[in-house]
Design a protein around this motif. Sequence first.
Motif, PDB file in Angstrom:
ATOM      1  N   ASN A 252       0.798  -1.239   0.000  1.00  0.00           N
ATOM      2  CA  ASN A 252       0.000   0.000   0.000  1.00  0.00           C
ATOM      3  C   ASN A 252       0.827   1.283   0.000  1.00  0.00           C
ATOM      4  OD1 ASN A 252      -2.490  -1.324  -0.074  1.00  0.00           O
ATOM      5  ND2 ASN A 252      -2.585  -1.521   2.155  1.00  0.00           N
ATOM      6  N   LEU A 253       2.040   1.237  -0.550  1.00  0.00           N
ATOM      7  CA  LEU A 253       2.820   2.476  -0.654  1.00  0.00           C
ATOM      8  C   LEU A 253       2.083   3.524  -1.497  1.00  0.00           C
ATOM      9  CD1 LEU A 253       6.465   1.155  -1.254  1.00  0.00           C
ATOM     10  CD2 LEU A 253       5.449   1.942   0.894  1.00  0.00           C
ATOM     11  N   ASP A 254       1.301   3.065  -2.454  1.00  0.00           N
ATOM     12  CA  ASP A 254       0.572   3.997  -3.320  1.00  0.00           C
ATOM     13  C   ASP A 254      -0.611   4.653  -2.616  1.00  0.00           C
ATOM     14  OD1 ASP A 254      -0.688   1.501  -3.181  1.00  0.00           O
ATOM     15  OD2 ASP A 254      -1.661   1.762  -5.128  1.00  0.00           O
ATOM     16  N   LYS A 255      -0.971   4.169  -1.425  1.00  0.00           N
ATOM     17  CA  LYS A 255      -2.112   4.733  -0.696  1.00  0.00           C
ATOM     18  C   LYS A 255      -1.700   5.600   0.494  1.00  0.00           C
ATOM     19  CE  LYS A 255      -5.020   0.713  -1.788  1.00  0.00           C
ATOM     20  NZ  LYS A 255      -5.794  -0.422  -1.217  1.00  0.00           N
ATOM     21  N   THR A 256      -0.416   5.565   0.859  1.00  0.00           N
ATOM     22  CA  THR A 256       0.005   6.196   2.112  1.00  0.00           C
ATOM     23  C   THR A 256      -0.207   7.701   2.111  1.00  0.00           C
ATOM     24  OG1 THR A 256       1.704   4.493   2.323  1.00  0.00           O
ATOM     25  CG2 THR A 256       1.884   6.402   3.769  1.00  0.00           C
ATOM     26  N   GLN A 257       0.106   8.364   1.000  1.00  0.00           N
ATOM     27  CA  GLN A 257      -0.016   9.815   0.990  1.00  0.00           C
ATOM     28  C   GLN A 257      -1.457  10.253   1.184  1.00  0.00           C
ATOM     29  OE1 GLN A 257       2.490  11.866  -1.731  1.00  0.00           O
ATOM     30  NE2 GLN A 257       1.334  13.758  -1.666  1.00  0.00           N
ATOM     31  N   ARG A 258      -2.381   9.591   0.529  1.00  0.00           N
ATOM     32  CA  ARG A 258      -3.805   9.943   0.692  1.00  0.00           C
ATOM     33  C   ARG A 258      -4.271   9.661   2.124  1.00  0.00           C
ATOM     34  NH1 ARG A 258      -3.836   7.271  -4.215  1.00  0.00           N
ATOM     35  NH2 ARG A 258      -4.877   5.432  -3.348  1.00  0.00           N
ATOM     36  N   ARG A 259      -3.804   8.539   2.674  1.00  0.00           N
ATOM     37  CA  ARG A 259      -4.174   8.230   4.060  1.00  0.00           C
ATOM     38  C   ARG A 259      -3.601   9.258   5.020  1.00  0.00           C
ATOM     39  NH1 ARG A 259      -3.895   1.598   4.765  1.00  0.00           N
ATOM     40  NH2 ARG A 259      -5.482   1.128   3.196  1.00  0.00           N
ATOM     41  N   MET A 260      -2.388   9.709   4.771  1.00  0.00           N
ATOM     42  CA  MET A 260      -1.784  10.741   5.617  1.00  0.00           C
ATOM     43  C   MET A 260      -2.566  12.045   5.543  1.00  0.00           C
ATOM     44  SD  MET A 260       0.791   9.909   7.531  1.00  0.00           S
ATOM     45  CE  MET A 260       1.561  11.507   7.830  1.00  0.00           C
ATOM     46  N   GLU A 261      -3.025  12.405   4.360  1.00  0.00           N
ATOM     47  CA  GLU A 261      -3.839  13.618   4.215  1.00  0.00           C
ATOM     48  C   GLU A 261      -5.031  13.583   5.157  1.00  0.00           C
ATOM     49  OE1 GLU A 261      -3.708  16.394   2.419  1.00  0.00           O
ATOM     50  OE2 GLU A 261      -2.507  16.061   0.614  1.00  0.00           O
ATOM     51  N   ARG A 262      -5.724  12.469   5.177  1.00  0.00           N
ATOM     52  CA  ARG A 262      -6.927  12.353   6.009  1.00  0.00           C
ATOM     53  C   ARG A 262      -6.569  12.292   7.489  1.00  0.00           C
ATOM     54  NH1 ARG A 262      -8.559   9.599   1.168  1.00  0.00           N
ATOM     55  NH2 ARG A 262      -7.600   7.618   1.796  1.00  0.00           N
ATOM     56  N   LEU A 263      -5.475  11.625   7.821  1.00  0.00           N
ATOM     57  CA  LEU A 263      -5.047  11.537   9.218  1.00  0.00           C
ATOM     58  C   LEU A 263      -4.687  12.915   9.766  1.00  0.00           C
ATOM     59  CD1 LEU A 263      -4.372   9.198  11.350  1.00  0.00           C
ATOM     60  CD2 LEU A 263      -1.995   9.665  10.758  1.00  0.00           C
ATOM     61  N   LEU A 264      -3.953  13.683   8.996  1.00  0.00           N
ATOM     62  CA  LEU A 264      -3.536  15.017   9.425  1.00  0.00           C
ATOM     63  C   LEU A 264      -4.734  15.954   9.577  1.00  0.00           C
ATOM     64  CD1 LEU A 264      -0.374  15.427   7.173  1.00  0.00           C
ATOM     65  CD2 LEU A 264      -0.408  14.987   9.634  1.00  0.00           C
ATOM     66  N   LYS A 265      -5.713  15.751   8.731  1.00  0.00           N
ATOM     67  CA  LYS A 265      -6.894  16.624   8.737  1.00  0.00           C
ATOM     68  C   LYS A 265      -7.806  16.357   9.924  1.00  0.00           C
ATOM     69  CE  LYS A 265     -10.782  17.983   5.777  1.00  0.00           C
ATOM     70  NZ  LYS A 265     -11.443  17.754   4.443  1.00  0.00           N
ATOM     71  N   GLN A 266      -7.900  15.102  10.344  1.00  0.00           N
ATOM     72  CA  GLN A 266      -8.925  14.722  11.317  1.00  0.00           C
ATOM     73  C   GLN A 266      -8.498  14.845  12.774  1.00  0.00           C
ATOM     74  OE1 GLN A 266     -11.047  11.047  10.496  1.00  0.00           O
ATOM     75  NE2 GLN A 266     -10.695  11.265   8.300  1.00  0.00           N
ATOM     76  N   TYR A 267      -7.180  14.962  13.033  1.00  0.00           N
ATOM     77  CA  TYR A 267      -6.713  14.988  14.416  1.00  0.00           C
ATOM     78  C   TYR A 267      -5.759  16.151  14.637  1.00  0.00           C
ATOM     79  CZ  TYR A 267      -8.565  10.276  14.021  1.00  0.00           C
ATOM     80  OH  TYR A 267      -9.380   9.210  13.783  1.00  0.00           O
ATOM     81  N   GLN A 268      -5.530  16.470  15.899  1.00  0.00           N
ATOM     82  CA  GLN A 268      -4.624  17.550  16.273  1.00  0.00           C
ATOM     83  C   GLN A 268      -3.252  16.956  16.602  1.00  0.00           C
ATOM     84  OE1 GLN A 268      -6.611  19.457  19.554  1.00  0.00           O
ATOM     85  NE2 GLN A 268      -7.997  20.598  18.224  1.00  0.00           N
ATOM     86  N   TRP A 269      -2.202  17.553  16.027  1.00  0.00           N
ATOM     87  CA  TRP A 269      -0.859  16.989  16.158  1.00  0.00           C
ATOM     88  C   TRP A 269       0.116  18.000  16.726  1.00  0.00           C
ATOM     89  CZ3 TRP A 269      -0.892  11.909  15.350  1.00  0.00           C
ATOM     90  CH2 TRP A 269      -1.906  11.386  14.536  1.00  0.00           C
ATOM     91  N   GLN A 270       1.088  17.494  17.487  1.00  0.00           N
ATOM     92  CA  GLN A 270       2.112  18.342  18.087  1.00  0.00           C
ATOM     93  C   GLN A 270       3.482  17.678  17.986  1.00  0.00           C
ATOM     94  OE1 GLN A 270      -0.625  18.928  21.857  1.00  0.00           O
ATOM     95  NE2 GLN A 270       1.099  20.331  21.983  1.00  0.00           N
ATOM     96  N   ARG A 271       4.524  18.475  18.255  1.00  0.00           N
ATOM     97  CA  ARG A 271       5.880  17.964  18.386  1.00  0.00           C
ATOM     98  C   ARG A 271       6.023  17.235  19.708  1.00  0.00           C
ATOM     99  NH1 ARG A 271       9.923  22.823  16.783  1.00  0.00           N
ATOM    100  NH2 ARG A 271      10.767  22.162  18.796  1.00  0.00           N
TER     101      ARG A 271
END
Length: 292
Positions: A252-271
């Motif tokens: 699923n290397l071809d799906k990772t970027q799209r999955r990352m887009e949705r992951l970044l959008k749906q949750y709050q992230w910090q260092r």
Amino acid sequence: MDAICTASAMTVDLEDYFQVSAFEACSDRADWQQFECRVEVNTDRLLTLFERHQVKSTFFILGWIAERYPEVVQAIAKAGHEIASHGYDHQRVNTLTEQGFASDVLRSKSLLEDITGQEVKGYRAPSFSFNQQTPWAYEVLAKAGYRYSSSVYPVKHDHYGSPLLPRFAFLAHPALLEIPISTLQIAGKNFPIGGGGYFRLYPELLMHWALRQFHRQEQHPYIFYIHPWELDPEQPRPFQVSRKTKFRHYLNLDKTQRRMERLLKQYQWQRMDELFLKPSRQTQIQTQQAFI
């Protein structure tokens, strides 16, 4: 009812496709210079994603990469991400002597600090290779000036894993925190949900369900990790390896970027440093140790 903890840390293990531990039997470190290095373009993909979603992350960077691509490290720092160490050349800690490990972590820390002019506070062991046989590693890190490690994955795996160690941040040394990769506990068993290959293996809906369950069940931050090569389906495939290794690395290397887009959008992230090195967070962790 206690408030739900929704804090999450986004982390990146900055290494290239030919440097992963699963390929070490056929990818000699002396030959690394001969491979096509794709870390520049793949890191840029991640930085673009993070900028688009206004996410700040922690990058655990190999010294070997930093030495050859200092402009990549500078771009990461300039974008406001935390610079942390992944060691020099991806040697598993449980294969090193104490002296060899000390040399490795000092070398990588010095390289990264010279390139960025910033203090390097964090360290992540290659392949999460801290376990119950490496307690000396924390003393080495503390002496070298690190303030936290994220080198434990409390799961069972054929390449790594320490299921008997704590699931959440703990004081591994008076001057140093250990921050394990996140797991979801079901029926007393720890299931890996912290990213990497599992992020590509699990159906996307299952991954998001697991993350939501973690936030509902635990009053602790969630820790996620990704590698830049996981966004690169066009990467070279120079190695003759087992079917299991091929499956794990290329799935699923071809799906990772799209999955990352949705992951970044749906949750709050910090260092990591902003999430764990604040005095209030450290006091909370110190208090928790009294009950372990």
